[in-house]
Each structure stands twice: as C-alpha cells, then as structure tokens.
Design a protein around this motif. Sequence first.
Motif, PDB file in Angstrom:
ATOM      1  N   SER A   1       8.789 -25.034  10.743  1.00  0.00           N
ATOM      2  CA  SER A   1       9.296 -23.929   9.917  1.00  0.00           C
ATOM      3  C   SER A   1      10.760 -24.109   9.558  1.00  0.00           C
ATOM      4  O   SER A   1      11.231 -23.544   8.562  1.00  0.00           O
ATOM      5  CB  SER A   1       9.112 -22.601  10.657  1.00  0.00           C
ATOM      6  OG  SER A   1       9.779 -22.626  11.916  1.00  0.00           O
ATOM      7  N   GLU A   2      11.497 -24.892  10.339  1.00  0.00           N
ATOM      8  CA  GLU A   2      12.926 -25.061  10.069  1.00  0.00           C
ATOM      9  C   GLU A   2      13.184 -25.805   8.758  1.00  0.00           C
ATOM     10  O   GLU A   2      14.282 -25.741   8.198  1.00  0.00           O
ATOM     11  CB  GLU A   2      13.604 -25.835  11.211  1.00  0.00           C
ATOM     12  CG  GLU A   2      13.392 -25.229  12.598  1.00  0.00           C
ATOM     13  CD  GLU A   2      12.268 -25.897  13.347  1.00  0.00           C
ATOM     14  OE1 GLU A   2      12.322 -25.923  14.579  1.00  0.00           O
ATOM     15  OE2 GLU A   2      11.323 -26.387  12.687  1.00  0.00           O
ATOM     16  N   LEU A   3      12.176 -26.515   8.259  1.00  0.00           N
ATOM     17  CA  LEU A   3      12.392 -27.388   7.113  1.00  0.00           C
ATOM     18  C   LEU A   3      12.479 -26.632   5.793  1.00  0.00           C
ATOM     19  O   LEU A   3      13.210 -27.043   4.883  1.00  0.00           O
ATOM     20  CB  LEU A   3      11.263 -28.423   7.036  1.00  0.00           C
ATOM     21  CG  LEU A   3      11.470 -29.610   6.091  1.00  0.00           C
ATOM     22  CD1 LEU A   3      12.688 -30.415   6.495  1.00  0.00           C
ATOM     23  CD2 LEU A   3      10.233 -30.498   6.092  1.00  0.00           C
ATOM     24  N   SER A   4      11.768 -25.527   5.656  1.00  0.00           N
ATOM     25  CA  SER A   4      11.685 -24.837   4.368  1.00  0.00           C
ATOM     26  C   SER A   4      13.044 -24.302   3.917  1.00  0.00           C
ATOM     27  O   SER A   4      13.410 -24.428   2.744  1.00  0.00           O
ATOM     28  CB  SER A   4      10.676 -23.693   4.452  1.00  0.00           C
ATOM     29  OG  SER A   4      11.039 -22.784   5.474  1.00  0.00           O
ATOM     30  N   GLU A   5      13.799 -23.708   4.832  1.00  0.00           N
ATOM     31  CA  GLU A   5      15.115 -23.172   4.474  1.00  0.00           C
ATOM     32  C   GLU A   5      16.072 -24.287   4.051  1.00  0.00           C
ATOM     33  O   GLU A   5      16.838 -24.139   3.094  1.00  0.00           O
ATOM     34  CB  GLU A   5      15.704 -22.404   5.656  1.00  0.00           C
ATOM     35  CG  GLU A   5      17.042 -21.755   5.352  1.00  0.00           C
ATOM     36  CD  GLU A   5      17.597 -20.981   6.534  1.00  0.00           C
ATOM     37  OE1 GLU A   5      18.767 -20.559   6.464  1.00  0.00           O
ATOM     38  OE2 GLU A   5      16.861 -20.809   7.530  1.00  0.00           O
ATOM     39  N   PHE A   6      15.999 -25.416   4.747  1.00  0.00           N
ATOM     40  CA  PHE A   6      16.863 -26.543   4.393  1.00  0.00           C
ATOM     41  C   PHE A   6      16.533 -27.089   3.009  1.00  0.00           C
ATOM     42  O   PHE A   6      17.425 -27.413   2.222  1.00  0.00           O
ATOM     43  CB  PHE A   6      16.717 -27.638   5.451  1.00  0.00           C
ATOM     44  CG  PHE A   6      17.144 -28.997   4.984  1.00  0.00           C
ATOM     45  CD1 PHE A   6      18.471 -29.265   4.716  1.00  0.00           C
ATOM     46  CD2 PHE A   6      16.207 -29.996   4.795  1.00  0.00           C
ATOM     47  CE1 PHE A   6      18.867 -30.522   4.273  1.00  0.00           C
ATOM     48  CE2 PHE A   6      16.588 -31.245   4.357  1.00  0.00           C
ATOM     49  CZ  PHE A   6      17.923 -31.508   4.101  1.00  0.00           C
ATOM     50  N   VAL A   7      15.249 -27.189   2.682  1.00  0.00           N
ATOM     51  CA  VAL A   7      14.836 -27.693   1.361  1.00  0.00           C
ATOM     52  C   VAL A   7      15.365 -26.783   0.258  1.00  0.00           C
ATOM     53  O   VAL A   7      15.872 -27.248  -0.769  1.00  0.00           O
ATOM     54  CB  VAL A   7      13.301 -27.818   1.290  1.00  0.00           C
ATOM     55  CG1 VAL A   7      12.856 -28.080  -0.141  1.00  0.00           C
ATOM     56  CG2 VAL A   7      12.817 -28.934   2.200  1.00  0.00           C
TER      57      VAL A   7
END
Length: 288
Positions: free
Chosen positions: A148-154
């Motif tokens: 889930s941490e990846l979506s905000e970074f993208v």
Amino acid sequence: MDAKQAEVRVLEAEIAALKRAVEELPSPGEDTARVQKSLQEIYQSHPEGWVSSKDLRSNLGHLESELLFLSTLTDINIRNYSKKTEDLTSTEMTEKSVKKVLQRHRLSGNCHMITFQVEFQTLEVQNKENLSSVITDLNIITEPTVYSELSEFVSRAQERRDLLMFFQSLHSFVKWCEYRKRTFKHFKEKYPEAVLLSEGASSSYMGIRSPSQPGFELVIVWKIEIEEGGKVFPKLDLLTKVPQQALELDRNGVVETAPLSFRTLLGVLGIEAALESLIRSLCTEENN
C-alpha cells in the motif's frame, strides 16, 4: 514530361511510406514483412547501405549489452518501448527561429514483483545557444499489489514529473520489501509456534505469541516509508497486547515503555538482532 512527373510522384509516395515504417514501431501482431522487404530492396539498390547495416548491428549489440548490465544492476526490466516525434517548429524559418520537438514515450516493464506502465512527454527546445529538454506530462500505472505504501509515492512522482526519482525509489523500495519478506519468513521457520504471519511473508506486520503464556502478544509493524525527495527507509514499531491482570502487576511500566525500548534496541542491534532478541525474551522457556 507528364510521364516523368508521374514517376516522381510515385517514388515520393514510396519514400514517405518507407520513412513512416522506419520511424514508427509496429504494434504487437502487426505484419512487418512488407517493411522488411522494402528495407531489403533499399539495401540491394544501394550496396553501400550494407556497410551502415553492419555498423548498426554492432552498435545495437553494444546497446543490448549495456541494457542487460543496467537491468542486472537496477533489477528494472524494460519489456516494451515506443516513441513518436512531432516537430512543433514554425514553418516560417528566420534567424531567430526556435526549434521545438515534442516526443511521446511509452514503456512497460517490471522491477521484481512490481509491474509498471509509464507514459510521458518531453519537449525539446533548441536555439543557436543551447538545447533544453523537459518532461511536460507523466503518467504512471502500477499493477495492484499488497504494498500500500507504493500508491502515494507514485502519485507524488506524477505530480512532480520526476521520472528519475520514480525509478531510483522503486528500486530501493523493492529491495526493502524483499528484505522484509525474507526476514519474516526466516523467523517463521525458526520459531513456527511463536511467530504468526496471518497474511503471509509479504505482510507488513508480524505477530509474536508466547506458547506458555496465553494472552501475551507482540505485533511488529514494519512499514517502508518514502520521503518527499524519494529517499526510502524502513520504519518499525512495536504494539503490545497484554492481559489486564498483568498490566495491573506491571508497576514499573515495562509494557507502556516497550515501544520506545524497542526503537532503542533497533538502533543498537539492527533489525534482525532486535527481532531475535524480542522473540527469545518472550518465547523461550528459561525467560518465561
């Protein structure tokens, strides 16, 4: 003269068709036999073209070896890539004319278990003094994952139109995810009765229960944070679940200060040694 002009028009049409075939990559499944045949006819009519062809093959082999090296180094594999170029320069050329070229790029690939599709535009502006290039649009699509941490970074990378940061941070993020997975799996295999992974080794948390003391449970929450500038780092926290009766007997506040003590332990021992110490302190018979 009419016959000659008609022949010239036919040749110009063939040249334009060949240029389009060379500049535009065919879509998957498109029949490329016609393009290959046309290119072969060009080389046959111009024998000196075969020399250039050998140079191109040599250069292509060099580029492929460099791409393989970069893929091995970064764990990022590019499977498909295409580019379309549009000249935005004004047709009225003057001494102060500025050449503008818009390029539309599309690529897809993966970094270990994470697949992605990237579309972006670059605008090149050239005058007599210099040449500049900027990304004017960036769209990144990643396949749904348990991370889930990846979506905000993208989303942040798209807003900043920072393609380099995306690839650099993606590489570090995947490395930390793999390390977390291996660490959780290691402790599950070593302490199968004490360690719980309800969502598998790819989960972001690990439970620890005392086999001989029901009701005592510790939860290690291991998140992978990505800062605004793209720096990736692990963040581990400790949650406690202790029976009320034990809390009443805890006059020294050991349970209350456990999360802070765990962070101190991480700084002294490191991740693996700190987790090992925590599991042994709760689950070994001698400590019980």
